[in-house]
Design an enzyme around this catalytic site. Structure first.
Site, PDB file in Angstrom:
ATOM      1  N   HIS A  53       0.860  -1.187   0.000  1.00 60.24           N
ATOM      2  CA  HIS A  53       0.000   0.000   0.000  1.00 60.24           C
ATOM      3  C   HIS A  53       0.894   1.233   0.000  1.00 60.24           C
ATOM      4  O   HIS A  53       2.049   1.190   0.465  1.00 60.24           O
ATOM      5  CB  HIS A  53      -0.893   0.016   1.236  1.00 60.24           C
ATOM      6  CG  HIS A  53      -1.953  -1.027   1.234  1.00 60.24           C
ATOM      7  ND1 HIS A  53      -3.009  -1.004   2.119  1.00 60.24           N
ATOM      8  CD2 HIS A  53      -2.134  -2.131   0.450  1.00 60.24           C
ATOM      9  CE1 HIS A  53      -3.794  -2.049   1.881  1.00 60.24           C
ATOM     10  NE2 HIS A  53      -3.282  -2.745   0.889  1.00 60.24           N
ATOM     11  N   GLU A  55       0.952   3.806   1.855  1.00 64.17           N
ATOM     12  CA  GLU A  55       1.418   4.188   3.191  1.00 64.17           C
ATOM     13  C   GLU A  55       2.618   3.350   3.628  1.00 64.17           C
ATOM     14  O   GLU A  55       3.608   3.874   4.143  1.00 64.17           O
ATOM     15  CB  GLU A  55       0.307   4.020   4.224  1.00 64.17           C
ATOM     16  CG  GLU A  55      -0.934   4.832   3.949  1.00 64.17           C
ATOM     17  CD  GLU A  55      -2.009   4.064   3.180  1.00 64.17           C
ATOM     18  OE1 GLU A  55      -1.680   3.420   2.153  1.00 64.17           O
ATOM     19  OE2 GLU A  55      -3.170   4.108   3.601  1.00 64.17           O
ATOM     20  N   CYS A  83      -6.135   1.811   5.990  1.00 65.00           N
ATOM     21  CA  CYS A  83      -6.699   0.549   6.476  1.00 65.00           C
ATOM     22  C   CYS A  83      -6.035   0.190   7.811  1.00 65.00           C
ATOM     23  O   CYS A  83      -5.102   0.864   8.259  1.00 65.00           O
ATOM     24  CB  CYS A  83      -6.472  -0.563   5.450  1.00 65.00           C
ATOM     25  SG  CYS A  83      -4.734  -1.076   5.295  1.00 65.00           S
ATOM     26  N   CYS A  86      -2.168  -0.474   7.570  1.00 65.14           N
ATOM     27  CA  CYS A  86      -1.357   0.737   7.442  1.00 65.14           C
ATOM     28  C   CYS A  86      -1.369   1.569   8.718  1.00 65.14           C
ATOM     29  O   CYS A  86      -0.338   2.098   9.126  1.00 65.14           O
ATOM     30  CB  CYS A  86      -1.842   1.553   6.250  1.00 65.14           C
ATOM     31  SG  CYS A  86      -1.548   0.705   4.669  1.00 65.14           S
TER      32      CYS A  86
END
Length: 150
Positions: A53, A55, A83, A86
């Site tokens: 992701h 992040e 999420c 993260c």
């Protein structure tokens, strides 16, 4: 010193790059001492990595840039609410601040669980929501609308 909107615009640029590569359009920018030290976008599909992701990738880059896995003093700008995975990484990294655009009502760690203010956690992160909210929300909505049509 730049505004939250300035850095969010950079995160949006990253999200657009992700979209061009067929990834979910999420972008992240890590800022330390008013300097951008990392930029990333979702790359789970291209890297075949469920943890890739925006992040997580930005936190990895920031750790290398700062020479430490503890990222105290870091501000992370992300186009959508993170999420749980993260948000957990942000807590472990001890970042100072998260600034994000659109809320994620279905999977957002702050909306669903308010992880950053949970008294059982040993670290708190300042969260700023809604920066460039409409632009970041539209980016994701259009992406998924197009996906559903194809």
């Amino acid at each position: 010193m730049h505004t939250h909107a300035y850095y969010m615009d950079m995160a949006i640029e990253q999200a657009l790059e992700a979209q061009e590569q067929g990834e979910v359009p999420v972008g992240a920018v890590a800022v330390f001492d008013n300097k951008v030290i990392a930029r990333a976008h979702n790359s789970s599909i291209s890297l075949r990595d469920p943890t890739a992701h925006a992040e997580i990738l930005a936190l990895r880059q920031a750790g290398l840039a700062l020479g430490n896995y503890r990222l105290t003093g870091l501000s992370l700008y992300v186009t959508i609410e993170p999420c749980i995975m993260c948000a957990g990484a942000m807590l472990h990294a001890r970042i100072r601040q998260l600034v994000f655009g659109a809320r994620d009502e279905k999977a957002g760690a702050l909306t669903l669980f308010d992880l950053f203010h949970n008294t059982r956690m040993n670290h708190r992160i300042e969260a700023v929501a809604g920066v460039r909210e409409s632009a970041t929300a539209i980016l994701l909505q259009e992406f998924f609308k197009k996906k559903r049509r194809s």
